[in-house]
Design an enzyme around this catalytic site. Structure first.
Site, PDB file in Angstrom:
ATOM      1  N   ARG A 106     -35.550 -31.431 -25.437  1.00  0.00           N
ATOM      2  CA  ARG A 106     -36.971 -31.769 -25.508  1.00  0.00           C
ATOM      3  C   ARG A 106     -37.865 -30.563 -25.195  1.00  0.00           C
ATOM      4  O   ARG A 106     -39.018 -30.745 -24.777  1.00  0.00           O
ATOM      5  CB  ARG A 106     -37.309 -32.989 -24.647  1.00  0.00           C
ATOM      6  CG  ARG A 106     -37.222 -32.873 -23.170  1.00  0.00           C
ATOM      7  CD  ARG A 106     -37.718 -34.170 -22.471  1.00  0.00           C
ATOM      8  NE  ARG A 106     -39.128 -34.428 -22.649  1.00  0.00           N
ATOM      9  CZ  ARG A 106     -39.618 -35.449 -23.358  1.00  0.00           C
ATOM     10  NH1 ARG A 106     -38.830 -36.317 -23.953  1.00  0.00           N
ATOM     11  NH2 ARG A 106     -40.928 -35.609 -23.481  1.00  0.00           N
ATOM     12  N   THR A 161     -47.488 -47.322  -8.221  1.00  0.00           N
ATOM     13  CA  THR A 161     -48.494 -48.064  -7.465  1.00  0.00           C
ATOM     14  C   THR A 161     -48.231 -49.553  -7.642  1.00  0.00           C
ATOM     15  O   THR A 161     -48.105 -50.025  -8.778  1.00  0.00           O
ATOM     16  CB  THR A 161     -49.916 -47.725  -7.953  1.00  0.00           C
ATOM     17  OG1 THR A 161     -50.071 -46.298  -7.982  1.00  0.00           O
ATOM     18  CG2 THR A 161     -50.960 -48.321  -7.030  1.00  0.00           C
ATOM     19  N   HIS A 185     -46.122 -36.711 -19.818  1.00  0.00           N
ATOM     20  CA  HIS A 185     -45.527 -36.811 -21.159  1.00  0.00           C
ATOM     21  C   HIS A 185     -44.595 -35.633 -21.466  1.00  0.00           C
ATOM     22  O   HIS A 185     -43.726 -35.733 -22.339  1.00  0.00           O
ATOM     23  CB  HIS A 185     -46.641 -36.897 -22.205  1.00  0.00           C
ATOM     24  CG  HIS A 185     -46.271 -37.661 -23.435  1.00  0.00           C
ATOM     25  ND1 HIS A 185     -44.968 -37.975 -23.766  1.00  0.00           N
ATOM     26  CD2 HIS A 185     -47.045 -38.171 -24.432  1.00  0.00           C
ATOM     27  CE1 HIS A 185     -44.953 -38.641 -24.909  1.00  0.00           C
ATOM     28  NE2 HIS A 185     -46.194 -38.783 -25.334  1.00  0.00           N
ATOM     29  N   ASP A 215     -41.234 -39.924 -21.977  1.00  0.00           N
ATOM     30  CA  ASP A 215     -41.857 -40.664 -23.076  1.00  0.00           C
ATOM     31  C   ASP A 215     -41.862 -42.156 -22.762  1.00  0.00           C
ATOM     32  O   ASP A 215     -41.250 -42.604 -21.792  1.00  0.00           O
ATOM     33  CB  ASP A 215     -41.082 -40.427 -24.379  1.00  0.00           C
ATOM     34  CG  ASP A 215     -40.926 -38.949 -24.705  1.00  0.00           C
ATOM     35  OD1 ASP A 215     -41.845 -38.169 -24.381  1.00  0.00           O
ATOM     36  OD2 ASP A 215     -39.871 -38.589 -25.262  1.00  0.00           O
TER      37      ASP A 215
END
Length: 214
Positions: free
Chosen positions: A18, A167, A188, A192
């Site tokens: 990636r 959260t 990001h 993903d």
């Protein structure tokens, strides 16, 4: 918590599947995002909710490399194991403190350490009363005062916070099912929608198994 002693694997950008995504979302379109889901916590009935959720989140993070990716000297690394950093509320001053507890695969060992940390530091007025927080920690907050369907953080810092932030909100109960909102904030460059979806499925599975064993 010396960073040189932390165990991690450096990501080789020339050989990382990636790299293109990472560089695009780190340099061209700096992008973090959050997704809020409803977590069924009914299996946790009878257990102390916050430490159980902290342990389950950490357990799922430790099986998810995308959630353990961070920067060391501006280079991406994947930590071997993460620990939770979490907020506790001081009712007298209406402020919160950030604590951290070392993760242990044995929940009872983690729970004892958590209870010890909260007993020792939980009434502090300092923001960070427990020192030596290691870099391989991720942040969790609990907002028991309100429920929500969406929650968005805006972490500055040049878009370099790669680790997840969780959260959680107030519990709702309907027809004997107890749920709470869980917001997952990720970067990001390393994470993903696929990774978030897989993480939530893993967390839900762990929660069911953990609840069934109690």
């Amino acid at each position: 918590g010396d960073i040189d002693r932390m165990e991690y694997k450096r990501m080789d950008l020339s050989n990382w599947n990636r790299s293109e995504h990472y560089l695009h979302y780190m340099k061209e379109v700096v992008c973090s995002y959050s997704l809020t889901t409803e977590l069924d916590i009914t299996p946790l009935n009878g257990r102390k909710l916050y430490p159980a959720l902290l342990w389950l989140l950490t357990s799922a993070v430790n099986e998810s490399p995308a959630f353990r990716t961070s920067l060391v000297e501006d280079e991406p690394v994947v930590y071997n194991e993460m620990n939770p950093s979490y907020t506790v509320f001081n009712r007298q001053t209406e402020t919160f403190s950030v604590l951290w507890t070392a993760y242990d695969r044995d929940y009872d060992v983690f729970l004892k350490a958590y209870e010890s940390d909260v007993a020792r530091y939980g009434h502090s007025t300092k923001l960070f009363p427990k020192s030596d927080c290691p870099p391989n920690t991720f942040d969790v907050s609990m907002l028991p005062w309100t429920t929500f369907t969406a929650f968005s953080l805006h972490a500055a810092g040049g878009g370099k916070h790669l680790l997840p932030i969780f959260t959680m909100g107030r519990i709702k109960e309907a027809d004997g099912i107890r749920t709470l909102p869980l917001a997952v904030q990720v970067h990001h460059a390393v994470c993903d929608g696929y990774h978030v979806g897989r993480f939530i499925c893993l967390l839900e599975e762990k929660l069911r198994i953990f609840g069934g064993a109690g």
